[in-house]
Motif scaffolding. Structure first.
Motif, PDB file in Angstrom:
ATOM      1  N   SER A   9     -43.245 -15.540   8.171  1.00 20.22           N
ATOM      2  CA  SER A   9     -43.761 -16.652   8.957  1.00 20.22           C
ATOM      3  C   SER A   9     -44.385 -17.700   8.045  1.00 20.22           C
ATOM      4  O   SER A   9     -44.185 -18.906   8.228  1.00 20.22           O
ATOM      5  N   ARG A  13     -43.068 -21.554   7.353  1.00 22.97           N
ATOM      6  CA  ARG A  13     -43.863 -22.775   7.501  1.00 22.97           C
ATOM      7  C   ARG A  13     -43.748 -23.656   6.250  1.00 22.97           C
ATOM      8  O   ARG A  13     -43.661 -24.885   6.335  1.00 22.97           O
ATOM      9  N   ILE A  16     -40.500 -25.434   6.344  1.00 23.84           N
ATOM     10  CA  ILE A  16     -40.506 -26.550   7.297  1.00 23.84           C
ATOM     11  C   ILE A  16     -41.246 -27.754   6.707  1.00 23.84           C
ATOM     12  O   ILE A  16     -40.799 -28.900   6.826  1.00 23.84           O
ATOM     13  N   VAL A  63     -36.388 -29.515  13.103  1.00 23.85           N
ATOM     14  CA  VAL A  63     -37.681 -28.837  12.971  1.00 23.85           C
ATOM     15  C   VAL A  63     -37.923 -27.920  14.165  1.00 23.85           C
ATOM     16  O   VAL A  63     -38.404 -26.777  14.011  1.00 23.85           O
ATOM     17  N   PHE A  64     -37.588 -28.401  15.360  1.00 24.84           N
ATOM     18  CA  PHE A  64     -37.750 -27.588  16.575  1.00 24.84           C
ATOM     19  C   PHE A  64     -36.927 -26.293  16.491  1.00 24.84           C
ATOM     20  O   PHE A  64     -37.419 -25.205  16.811  1.00 24.84           O
ATOM     21  N   ILE A  67     -38.471 -23.878  13.951  1.00 30.10           N
ATOM     22  CA  ILE A  67     -39.657 -23.203  14.506  1.00 30.10           C
ATOM     23  C   ILE A  67     -39.220 -22.048  15.411  1.00 30.10           C
ATOM     24  O   ILE A  67     -39.796 -20.952  15.372  1.00 30.10           O
ATOM     25  N   ARG A  68     -38.212 -22.299  16.228  1.00 28.86           N
ATOM     26  CA  ARG A  68     -37.718 -21.245  17.122  1.00 28.86           C
ATOM     27  C   ARG A  68     -37.141 -20.071  16.322  1.00 28.86           C
ATOM     28  O   ARG A  68     -37.289 -18.909  16.718  1.00 28.86           O
ATOM     29  N   ILE A  70     -38.165 -19.139  13.290  1.00 29.60           N
ATOM     30  CA  ILE A  70     -39.321 -18.424  12.732  1.00 29.60           C
ATOM     31  C   ILE A  70     -39.998 -17.568  13.797  1.00 29.60           C
ATOM     32  O   ILE A  70     -40.448 -16.446  13.532  1.00 29.60           O
ATOM     33  N   GLN A  71     -40.027 -18.085  15.032  1.00 27.62           N
ATOM     34  CA  GLN A  71     -40.656 -17.347  16.124  1.00 27.62           C
ATOM     35  C   GLN A  71     -39.751 -16.240  16.671  1.00 27.62           C
ATOM     36  O   GLN A  71     -40.164 -15.481  17.539  1.00 27.62           O
TER      37      GLN A  71
END
Length: 397
Positions: A9, A13, A16, A63-64, A67-68, A70-71
């Motif tokens: 995680s 970040r 990103i 970027v969106f 993030i998804r 990584i999540q």
């Protein structure tokens, strides 16, 4: 396992953040395009604006998605697969784009000439019963108005109607892009054998623009034989493939230096211009052919309006390249210098001169760009020439 997830995680970040920094650097470059290039190419000016709008949206979407990933809400493999599929679609589409690009710029080879760049206009036959007048020049001789009228044919028509002289024939042998160098070669190779009675010669701006050896139509420093000037073949030679065309134009939209204005009164091509015109006259005289020189009408003047300045497509598109451009004053000085050279040659070689530049008013009612005519200008020119040419022929006989 928990520490491992935190590690990935954290690394995600960092990735990103680095991606946003890189995207910001790339995006910033599009605020510094080659303004000269954009002003001369409305299509790419529009593309520049579109990029400024679309690029941030693509960045935010990326970027969106990251993030998804990584999540754990989106699989990385799915994202990579989508990118690969997108690249494959581009690769599959490229051959079709390449085909149409080459069809437009390279495959239409029938209009090109190995030495003259564009195939010359030549007469099919010439009658000895007529007074044959060969009109040499560039596009301002060749082009017709929206009604299909050119000034050579209009002049012939007026002479026949006004003066009842039927045994006169004008041949429009002008060609777009042609300089005195082109006309000289064309006269020697194709036209001299017809032994015309008169050569009516009008050249200026095409020879003038050859001096702008930094332009996209040139390939290296000025040569007195015009060997550096690619002219109408420039796109075909410089941008041989669609990829080259995209790359060479796209790079002008990103991190370009401020444009540099070239302000000069030095035109090395004047010597070549004088040499070419003089040689045409000398060869014609050997055959007993009369030569009439004409200055070239143009819109250039002191106190140009903004609308008139924007209309100068030849200056704004052909005297630009690699962040450089001629100033208006440079072109103004140049076009005067070339018309003055025509007058000097007329005196030195003892041939008649028609100062056509003084006849046409210098405004947008008579010109739609630097030198090309509105319809009413064809009527004005032909009316004036019908009188002047007959007057010159009578005086010389």
């Amino acid at each position: 396992m928990k520490n491992s997830k935190k590690f990935y995680s954290f690394r995600g970040r960092i990735f990103i953040v680095l991606f946003i920094i890189l995207a910001g650097f790339i995006y910033r470059g599009f605020f510094y395009p080659d303004q000269i290039f954009l002003n001369a190419n409305p299509l790419f000016k529009t593309l520049s604006v579109v990029i400024l709008i679309i690029f941030p949206l693509i960045t935010l979407l990326t970027v969106f998605i990251l993030i998804r990933i990584i999540q754990g809400k989106t699989k990385l493999s799915s994202f990579v697969l989508s990118l690969v599929m997108f690249l494959i679609m581009i690769l599959l589409a490229y051959p079709f784009g390449e085909y149409f690009y080459k069809k437009r710029y390279r495959m239409n080879l029938e209009k090109y000439h190995t030495f003259l760049q564009l195939k010359p206009n030549t007469p099919d036959s010439v009658s000895d019963k007529n007074l044959n007048i060969f009109c040499l020049g560039g596009s301002t001789t060749e082009f017709k108005d929206k009604n299909g009228r050119d000034w050579p044919s209009l002049t012939e028509k007026l002479i026949k109607e006004r003066y009842k002289i039927d045994s006169i024939k004008f041949y429009n042998l002008g060609k777009q892009w042609y300089t005195t160098q082109h006309s000289l070669i064309n006269y020697i190779q194709n036209l001299r054998k017809f032994k015309p009675d008169v050569l009516l010669v009008m050249h200026n701006i095409n020879d003038l623009l050859v001096n702008a050896d930094f332009s996209r139509f040139s390939n290296g420093a000025f040569r007195e034989d015009y060997g550096h000037f690619l002219g109408p073949e420039a796109l075909m030679i410089k941008y041989g493939s669609l990829a080259e065309f995209i790359y060479n134009n796209f790079k002008l939209l990103w991190y370009r230096p401020k444009p540099f204005d070239v302000d000069t009164d030095y035109f090395p091509g004047l010597n070549s211009f004088k040499r070419n015109l003089t040689t045409i006259i000398e060869l014609a005289k050997l055959d007993g052919t009369k030569v009439i020189l004409m200055t070239q009408p143009n819109i250039y003047k002191s106190g140009m309006s903004d609308k008139e300045l924007k209309s100068l497509t030849m200056l704004n598109k052909e005297a630009i390249g690699d962040g450089k451009r001629w100033t208006y004053d440079t072109a103004f000085r140049g076009i005067i210098a070339y018309n003055d050279a025509i007058k000097e040659i007329s005196v030195f070689m003892n041939v008649p001169l028609i100062d056509l530049d003084k006849v046409v008013p210098k405004n947008l009612d008579y010109f739609y760009d630097d030198v090309h005519y509105q319809s009413k200008t064809y009527d004005l020119i032909s009316s004036f020439l019908s009188e002047e040419i007959l007057k010159i022929l009578k005086e010389n006989n």
